[in-house]
Design a protein around this motif. Structure first.
Motif, PDB file in Angstrom:
ATOM      1  N   ILE A  13       0.641  -1.183   0.096  1.00 47.28           N
ATOM      2  CA  ILE A  13      -0.024  -0.151   0.173  1.00 47.28           C
ATOM      3  C   ILE A  13       0.954   1.309   0.143  1.00 47.28           C
ATOM      4  O   ILE A  13       0.458   2.357  -0.860  1.00 47.28           O
ATOM      5  CB  ILE A  13      -0.949  -0.160   1.196  1.00 47.28           C
ATOM      6  CG1 ILE A  13      -2.008  -1.244   0.990  1.00 47.28           C
ATOM      7  CG2 ILE A  13      -1.772   1.315   1.523  1.00 47.28           C
ATOM      8  CD1 ILE A  13      -2.822  -1.247   2.210  1.00 47.28           C
ATOM      9  N   THR A  17       1.164   4.109  -2.973  1.00 45.42           N
ATOM     10  CA  THR A  17       1.028   5.544  -2.672  1.00 45.42           C
ATOM     11  C   THR A  17       2.122   6.407  -3.012  1.00 45.42           C
ATOM     12  O   THR A  17       1.835   7.391  -3.764  1.00 45.42           O
ATOM     13  CB  THR A  17       0.697   5.763  -1.244  1.00 45.42           C
ATOM     14  OG1 THR A  17      -0.385   4.759  -0.609  1.00 45.42           O
ATOM     15  CG2 THR A  17       0.427   7.132  -0.736  1.00 45.42           C
ATOM     16  N   SER A  20       1.936   6.918  -6.799  1.00 40.82           N
ATOM     17  CA  SER A  20       0.882   7.466  -7.498  1.00 40.82           C
ATOM     18  C   SER A  20       1.277   9.126  -7.259  1.00 40.82           C
ATOM     19  O   SER A  20       1.128   9.836  -8.024  1.00 40.82           O
ATOM     20  CB  SER A  20      -0.376   7.342  -6.495  1.00 40.82           C
ATOM     21  OG  SER A  20      -0.806   6.022  -7.048  1.00 40.82           O
ATOM     22  N   SER A  46       9.071  11.924  -0.596  1.00 40.15           N
ATOM     23  CA  SER A  46       8.096  11.089  -0.561  1.00 40.15           C
ATOM     24  C   SER A  46       8.855   9.653  -0.612  1.00 40.15           C
ATOM     25  O   SER A  46       8.371   8.780  -0.010  1.00 40.15           O
ATOM     26  CB  SER A  46       7.019  11.093  -1.726  1.00 40.15           C
ATOM     27  OG  SER A  46       7.839  11.285  -2.782  1.00 40.15           O
TER      28      SER A  46
END
Length: 69
Positions: A13, A17, A20, A46
């Motif tokens: 997950i 994320t 994206s 990120s």
């Protein structure tokens, strides 16, 4: 075994994320909405945070299971 499965799915997950976010940053860079410097900074942050969370998460799950059981 439970900790491994939870960590694996959580890491998937987190990967989705971060992927994206990077795709959105690529679109913004191509439309000249952000500068290259800001693009590199946000992308690096990120990736770093996603990796850090994915590495620390199994220890958090282990502590959670020890507290419950």
């Amino acid at each position: 075994m439970e900790v491994f499965l939870m960590s694996f799915f959580s890491a998937v997950i987190i990967y989705i994320t971060v992927h994206s976010i990077i795709k959105a940053l690529n679109i913004a860079l191509n439309r000249n909405e952000i500068s290259k410097r800001k693009y590199r900074l946000i992308m690096a942050i990120s990736i770093f945070i996603g990796t850090f969370v994915a590495v620390v998460l199994p220890f958090g799950y282990e502590r959670l299971f020890d507290a419950i059981l």
